[in-house]
Write a protein that holds these residues in place. Structure first.
Motif, PDB file in Angstrom:
ATOM      1  N   THR A 385       0.848  -1.198   0.000  1.00  0.00           N
ATOM      2  CA  THR A 385       0.000   0.000   0.000  1.00  0.00           C
ATOM      3  C   THR A 385       0.879   1.242   0.000  1.00  0.00           C
ATOM      4  O   THR A 385       0.986   1.938   1.014  1.00  0.00           O
ATOM      5  N   PRO A 386       1.518   1.534  -1.128  1.00  0.00           N
ATOM      6  CA  PRO A 386       2.481   2.640  -1.166  1.00  0.00           C
ATOM      7  C   PRO A 386       1.824   4.006  -1.016  1.00  0.00           C
ATOM      8  O   PRO A 386       0.759   4.267  -1.583  1.00  0.00           O
ATOM      9  N   GLU A 387       2.480   4.888  -0.262  1.00  0.00           N
ATOM     10  CA  GLU A 387       1.993   6.250  -0.109  1.00  0.00           C
ATOM     11  C   GLU A 387       2.178   7.049  -1.396  1.00  0.00           C
ATOM     12  O   GLU A 387       1.509   8.062  -1.612  1.00  0.00           O
ATOM     13  N   SER A 388       3.078   6.586  -2.276  1.00  0.00           N
ATOM     14  CA  SER A 388       3.376   7.320  -3.509  1.00  0.00           C
ATOM     15  C   SER A 388       2.343   7.114  -4.600  1.00  0.00           C
ATOM     16  O   SER A 388       2.475   7.640  -5.698  1.00  0.00           O
ATOM     17  N   GLY A 389       1.301   6.328  -4.321  1.00  0.00           N
ATOM     18  CA  GLY A 389       0.299   6.040  -5.334  1.00  0.00           C
ATOM     19  C   GLY A 389       0.416   4.613  -5.817  1.00  0.00           C
ATOM     20  O   GLY A 389       1.396   3.922  -5.536  1.00  0.00           O
ATOM     21  N   PRO A 390      -0.569   4.120  -6.563  1.00  0.00           N
ATOM     22  CA  PRO A 390      -0.594   2.706  -6.953  1.00  0.00           C
ATOM     23  C   PRO A 390       0.527   2.340  -7.910  1.00  0.00           C
ATOM     24  O   PRO A 390       0.990   3.153  -8.707  1.00  0.00           O
ATOM     25  N   ASN A 391       0.982   1.078  -7.805  1.00  0.00           N
ATOM     26  CA  ASN A 391       1.895   0.510  -8.795  1.00  0.00           C
ATOM     27  C   ASN A 391       1.105  -0.438  -9.681  1.00  0.00           C
ATOM     28  O   ASN A 391      -0.117  -0.524  -9.588  1.00  0.00           O
ATOM     29  N   SER A 392       1.797  -1.158 -10.550  1.00  0.00           N
ATOM     30  CA  SER A 392       1.099  -2.025 -11.506  1.00  0.00           C
ATOM     31  C   SER A 392       1.189  -3.501 -11.143  1.00  0.00           C
ATOM     32  O   SER A 392       0.859  -4.359 -11.961  1.00  0.00           O
ATOM     33  N   LEU A 393       1.611  -3.826  -9.906  1.00  0.00           N
ATOM     34  CA  LEU A 393       1.875  -5.216  -9.545  1.00  0.00           C
ATOM     35  C   LEU A 393       0.607  -6.028  -9.312  1.00  0.00           C
ATOM     36  O   LEU A 393       0.668  -7.257  -9.247  1.00  0.00           O
ATOM     37  N   GLY A 394      -0.527  -5.362  -9.160  1.00  0.00           N
ATOM     38  CA  GLY A 394      -1.796  -6.071  -9.058  1.00  0.00           C
ATOM     39  C   GLY A 394      -2.054  -6.746  -7.729  1.00  0.00           C
ATOM     40  O   GLY A 394      -2.972  -7.572  -7.627  1.00  0.00           O
ATOM     41  N   ILE A 395      -1.275  -6.432  -6.697  1.00  0.00           N
ATOM     42  CA  ILE A 395      -1.499  -7.038  -5.384  1.00  0.00           C
ATOM     43  C   ILE A 395      -2.752  -6.415  -4.775  1.00  0.00           C
ATOM     44  O   ILE A 395      -2.850  -5.193  -4.666  1.00  0.00           O
ATOM     45  N   PRO A 396      -3.727  -7.215  -4.374  1.00  0.00           N
ATOM     46  CA  PRO A 396      -4.990  -6.664  -3.859  1.00  0.00           C
ATOM     47  C   PRO A 396      -4.766  -5.742  -2.665  1.00  0.00           C
ATOM     48  O   PRO A 396      -3.900  -6.000  -1.815  1.00  0.00           O
ATOM     49  N   SER A 397      -5.549  -4.689  -2.591  1.00  0.00           N
ATOM     50  CA  SER A 397      -5.413  -3.742  -1.487  1.00  0.00           C
ATOM     51  C   SER A 397      -5.759  -4.379  -0.150  1.00  0.00           C
ATOM     52  O   SER A 397      -5.345  -3.894   0.910  1.00  0.00           O
ATOM     53  N   THR A 398      -6.506  -5.479  -0.194  1.00  0.00           N
ATOM     54  CA  THR A 398      -6.877  -6.172   1.038  1.00  0.00           C
ATOM     55  C   THR A 398      -5.783  -7.104   1.542  1.00  0.00           C
ATOM     56  O   THR A 398      -5.842  -7.582   2.678  1.00  0.00           O
ATOM     57  N   ALA A 399      -4.787  -7.382   0.708  1.00  0.00           N
ATOM     58  CA  ALA A 399      -3.701  -8.287   1.094  1.00  0.00           C
ATOM     59  C   ALA A 399      -2.712  -7.576   2.006  1.00  0.00           C
ATOM     60  O   ALA A 399      -2.537  -6.354   1.940  1.00  0.00           O
ATOM     61  N   VAL A 400      -2.049  -8.367   2.854  1.00  0.00           N
ATOM     62  CA  VAL A 400      -0.983  -7.848   3.721  1.00  0.00           C
ATOM     63  C   VAL A 400       0.248  -8.720   3.466  1.00  0.00           C
ATOM     64  O   VAL A 400       0.646  -9.528   4.299  1.00  0.00           O
TER      65      VAL A 400
END
Length: 495
Positions: A385-400
């Motif tokens: 969950t980067p503070e710099s904005g989304p990347n393209s890796l496709g990791i769900p935002s719900t994942a840790v």
């Protein structure tokens, strides 16, 4: 002064060079002649000292291909014109940064043109940012950062190149606290297939900015990375070599570390290695803690393992730790890499370990006298969950992933290139077995780390269909010619 003179000279020569290009296309479809006419001191031809030196500098023998010529631009303006020439010729070409990737053809090419980015290694320190030329190595970046008492989200090995690691996602000592290396990029300078130069960041070309953070070379040639700097003090860490009698204890402590409360300051890479023909084992535990002291922390269990055969621990900057990890690669070494990801459970790593042991037995029976090193490596996956904005890796935002996921790197290093096909089948077969066990346990994760992946693996499939479709649209918008899908043949492709 030198750079501006070079650019002025290129402009003066442009009409004559364009005539040469058109003549060359008509007579012999090779771009090496006009490139040589324009940049004679930066074009390397076969059987010359500079050409041979460039080829021999690749980390692995899989990079020792034989291009028709190697061009080493010194500036963005030079590379922009080189891209125009390659587009006019419609020739295939490779882009080489540090030359560390083990996949054949990812940074070199046979019979065509290789762009050697190592001429573009300028590093400028700005206000809260390092502007880094795409051909730089991480050791050079850390040198510049250390001199200003700051750090960056950078690679863990000083001899690895900035470009490939960053556009593939990138793992850092800081990753469990701050995210992927690509998340530390504030701006990309990019040359598109039409040879124009643009910037991609959060406000200018934001869709391209997101796509370059994990999308590799599918959109353009990144010529400069603007890396966000941050203040950071000394880091504790180093390497411990353990006896093979510690196998079960080490797996147990890695499992305990992952299942305990997440500690963003603790970073580990655990390696189980097996060497032929002497049938020796190597258990390495690399640990870093983002503070000067790791006592009584989440690393305590791993630190307590015995018997220790050797241990090298220091309190130093991230750059010094990256230099200490950069061990020389013996000349003539071939390598194969592959990767997968699993979710931690009390038993999953023990089951995967059995695959490492059975695969070690398999290579012993098939290649008893061969010089082969085989390893499984385990590490946590960066914060998603980067503070710099989304990347393209496709990791769900719900994942840790920093808490729940484990990356597995499977490697072969060997001296006989004739073994490649057989070892490739064994490597991919071992990963398939790991994925099968993970599915049985409900621990399978689709995501695969691009920078470790074998070229036959479906990396983009792990990003998810929605993210892939988004990136395809960005590629069509910024590369309507399809240059980076068809002319740049190395790397993982969207189409």
């Amino acid at each position: 002064m030198t750079r501006s003179f070079s650019s002025h000279l290129s402009i003066c020569l442009l009409p004559a060079v364009l005539l040469l290009i058109h003549a060359a296309i008509a007579s012999d479809p090779s771009p090496c002649d006009p490139l040589s006419a324009l940049y004679p001191d930066q074009l390397f031809l076969p059987n010359t000292t500079l050409y041979t030196s460039s080829i021999s500098s690749y980390a692995w023998m899989s990079g020792h291909l034989q291009p028709a010529c190697i061009i080493q631009p010194q500036s963005t303006s030079q590379l922009s014109f080189i891209i125009k020439i390659l587009a006019d010729f419609n020739t295939t070409f490779a882009i080489r940064g540090g030359g560390h990737n083990a996949n054949p053809g990812f940074s070199n090419i046979d019979n065509e043109v290789t762009i050697d980015m190592r001429g573009m290694r300028q590093i400028e320190v700005g206000d809260g940012v390092l502007r880094v030329g795409a051909g730089a190595l991480w050791g050079e970046v850390y040198d510049a950062a250390d001199a200003k008492n700051v750090s960056v989200m950078g690679g863990r090995i000083s001899t690895v190149g900035v470009g490939g690691l960053t556009t593939g996602g990138g793992m850092s000592i800081f990753s469990l606290d701050r995210g992927w290396v690509c998340d530390g990029v504030k701006n990309f300078e990019v040359i598109l297939s039409n040879s124009s130069v643009i910037n991609a960041n959060a406000t200018s070309n934001p869709s391209l900015f997101r796509s370059l953070k994990g999308g590799l070379n599918n959109f353009g040639v990144v010529t400069r990375f603007d890396l966000t700097t941050f203040k950071h003090g000394p880091i504790w860490g180093g390497t411990t070599l353990l006896s093979n009698a510690s196998e079960s204890d080490l797996i147990r402590e890695v499992t305990n570390f992952k299942m305990a409360k997440h500690d963003p300051s603790a970073h580990t890479v655990t390696i189980f290695g097996y060497n032929l023909p002497d049938k020796s084992y190597m258990l390495l535990n690399n640990m870093w803690y983002l503070k000067p002291n790791a006592n009584k922390t989440s690393l305590h269990g791993l630190m307590s393992l015995e018997p220790k055969l050797n241990q090298s621990l220091v309190v130093a900057s991230a750059g010094e730790h990256a230099r200490r990890v950069a061990t020389p690669i013996p000349a003539g070494t071939w390598a194969l890499w592959g990767t997968t990801t699993v979710s931690i459970s009390p038993t999953i790593l023990f089951k995967i370990h059995e695959i490492w042991k059975s695969t070690s037995s398999l290579i012993t029976s098939k290649f008893p006298a061969s010089d082969i090193n085989f390893a499984f490596g385990y590490q946590s996956v960066p914060k998603s969950t980067p503070e710099s904005g989304p990347n393209s890796l496709g990791i769900p935002s719900t994942a840790v992933p920093e808490r729940d996921w484990v990356n597995l790197l499977v490697t072969f290093q060997y001296q006989d290139g004739a073994l490649t096909s057989d070892l490739e089948a064994i490597l991919l077969g071992a990963i398939d077995k790991v994925d099968g066990i993970a599915r049985e346990e409900g621990a399978h994760v689709k995501y695969k780390y691009m920078d470790y992946a074998h070229w036959k693996q479906d990396v983009f499939g792990g990003y998810g269909a929605e993210e892939v479709e988004r990136m395809k649209g960005v590629a069509q918008d910024y590369d309507p010619l399809g240059m980076f899908q068809h002319q740049v043949t190395g790397g993982f492709k969207l189409f």
